[in-house]
Every structure is written in C-alpha cells, then in structure tokens.
Design a protein around this motif. Structure first.
Motif, PDB file in Angstrom:
ATOM      1  N   ALA A 246       0.842  -1.200   0.000  1.00  0.00           N
ATOM      2  CA  ALA A 246       0.000   0.000   0.000  1.00  0.00           C
ATOM      3  C   ALA A 246       0.879   1.253   0.000  1.00  0.00           C
ATOM      4  O   ALA A 246       1.929   1.300   0.658  1.00  0.00           O
ATOM      5  N   ALA A 247       0.432   2.256  -0.740  1.00  0.00           N
ATOM      6  CA  ALA A 247       1.226   3.474  -0.918  1.00  0.00           C
ATOM      7  C   ALA A 247       1.039   4.437   0.252  1.00  0.00           C
ATOM      8  O   ALA A 247       0.705   5.612   0.065  1.00  0.00           O
ATOM      9  N   VAL A 248       1.266   3.945   1.463  1.00  0.00           N
ATOM     10  CA  VAL A 248       1.154   4.778   2.657  1.00  0.00           C
ATOM     11  C   VAL A 248       2.222   4.322   3.649  1.00  0.00           C
ATOM     12  O   VAL A 248       2.723   3.208   3.572  1.00  0.00           O
ATOM     13  N   VAL A 249       2.549   5.203   4.583  1.00  0.00           N
ATOM     14  CA  VAL A 249       3.490   4.882   5.649  1.00  0.00           C
ATOM     15  C   VAL A 249       2.761   5.000   6.974  1.00  0.00           C
ATOM     16  O   VAL A 249       2.054   5.980   7.216  1.00  0.00           O
ATOM     17  N   LEU A 250       2.910   3.994   7.835  1.00  0.00           N
ATOM     18  CA  LEU A 250       2.264   3.995   9.148  1.00  0.00           C
ATOM     19  C   LEU A 250       3.317   4.052  10.244  1.00  0.00           C
ATOM     20  O   LEU A 250       4.269   3.265  10.240  1.00  0.00           O
TER      21      LEU A 250
END
Length: 275
Positions: A246-250
């Motif tokens: 997924a193109a997100v950073v958590l």
C-alpha cells in the motif's frame, strides 16, 4: 313536631337546590377559565415559536445550523448521534442506496471522520461571512478527493464529515491527498492555517436508512478525536486491512484508551511515502 320536621325538610331541599345551582355555575365558570388559559397558552406558543421553513432551502439551512451546533457542543462524535429522521434529511434515496452498497457482504466498511481543529475560535476570529467561504473551500477540497477515491459521504455537520470507503487503502490515500491539498487552496491559504484532523477505522457496521451504526462507528470517531490538526490517524484494524505494498506509511503511536471502548488500542499515524 311533624310541622317542624316538614319545615326543616323544605329548608334542606332549598339549600341543596341552591348549592347544586351554585356548584353548576362555578363549574361552568371554571371550565370557561380553563378554556381561556389554554387559548392564551396556545397564542403565546404560536407567538414565540419561529415560523416553519417556507421551502426546502430554508429547511436545509436549519438542519445545517442544528448539526453545526451539535458538533460544536459534542465534538466530532456528535456526528454519530443523529436520529433516523435526521438521516433521512441528509441523503436522498439514491445516496442512501450508494451508502449501503459501500459495505462488503460481511458488513465491513472503512469509515473516515474529519473536522476542522478549533473551528469555533476560527469562526469567531474570521466572522460568519468569511467563515462561510472557508467552509466552502474546505468542503470542495474534501469532496474532490473523496470522489476521486470513490468514497461516499454518509453525512456532514458543520465542518465535520463522515465518509465510507469500500477499502482501507482508498480511505488512507484520500485522507493524505486532502491534507496535501488543503494548504494549497487559495482561500484556505489566505485565511488559514486551516488544520483538519482525520481518523480512519475499518470494521463491521450495522447499516440502516443510509447510515452506519455500532461500535466500529464510535471507534472511528474516537480515533479522529485523538488527531491534531493536520494529522491522519488510523486504527490497528486499518493497518491489518492494508496490503503490504500500500502506498502509505504507518508510524505506530503508544497504545491509548478510548472513551466508552474497553481495553487499550493501538493507533497509527498515517504519512505519505517519501518521493
């Protein structure tokens, strides 16, 4: 003796008849007085009650004012406390059908809550006329990205949004795009900074009359309440629902307690990937 008894009887009859006549008159007078009081109360209520909205636009304005007041008094969680009658007013039949179709077959949906941080003092500082312009620009930015990522606005109240997405990544990417675009908007840049806080949660919900109910709705609202202006926070359920690519950073935050929800909950800050 008989004569005396007869006289006494006659007097008693006269007294009883007179008493009955006076009682009937008093009852009629009391009934008239009660009628006048009722009429006066009705007239007073009509005088004090504002006139009903004359058209659909007036009704919509009143609904927005009531909803904005509820959000200011109760925070973003006020969005989850609407009555079924309120819900019917927020969405048309087609919109309610679209909302219900957002959930998967098992009832799972990703919910996104947002509102403007410190909106009340901002409104006071800017004045109502300018605040209306700010809200219009804010709504335009949010709706553009919500539509782009195929979200469905469940309802709005003042500056608060409740949105449903079919999958978690779409909700996350919409939230990040909104945070990116808000500072770029000419109107918001002029009167800002306008900082929006966003919370996202994935879970099973109960769908009814174009709205969602249940523990997971409350969870999404609580996560949003934790965020500061400019932040996007997501629940652990969102992290689990995201694909590895997924193109997100958590970024993990410390576990927190959420009002009304037992135990501790892991919350993640959502960041855009470095370019």
């Amino acid at each position: 003796m008989a004569i005396v008894l007869g006289v006494v009887c006659v007097l008693l009859v006269v007294v009883i008849v007179g008493f009955a006549r006076d009682r009937g008159r008093l009852q009629r007078q009391l009934a008239d007085a009660q009628h006048h009081i009722t009429q006066l109360e009705s007239d007073l209520d009509a005088a004090l009650r504002p006139p009903p909205p004359s058209n659909s636009a007036d009704r919509a304005v009143r609904r927005v004012i009531r909803a904005a007041t509820r959000v200011r008094e109760h925070g973003i969680t006020g969005l989850i406390q609407s009555t079924v009658e309120d819900l019917q007013s927020w969405a048309s039949d087609d919109e309610r059908a679209d909302i219900l179709n957002m959930a998967a077959s098992d009832g799972t949906v990703t919910l996104f809550f947002s509102d403007i941080e410190d909106s009340t003092p901002l409104n006071d500082r800017l004045g109502d006329s300018t605040w209306v312009k700010v809200l219009a620009a804010h709504d335009r930015v949010l709706r553009t990205q919500i539509e782009r990522y195929r979200g469905q606005v469940v309802k709005t109240a003042g500056d608060g949004f409740m949105v449903a997405f079919r999958d978690a990544e779409a909700a996350c990417r919409a939230a990040l795009a909104i945070q990116r675009d808000l500072p770029r908007d000419v109107t918001l840049r002029r009167y800002g900074p306008i900082l929006v806080r966003i919370g996202i949660h994935t879970g099973q919900v109960v769908a009814r009359d174009g709205d969602y109910f249940g523990r997971n709705v409350a969870m999404a609202a609580r996560v949003a309440n934790l965020a500061l202006g400019g932040e996007v926070l997501a629940s652990d359920a969102v992290r689990e629902a995201l694909d590895d690519d997924a193109a997100v950073v958590l970024v993990e935050r410390d576990a927190v307690e959420l009002k009304g929800l037992p135990g501790e909950h892991v919350v993640w800050e959502l960041l855009a990937p470095a370019t």
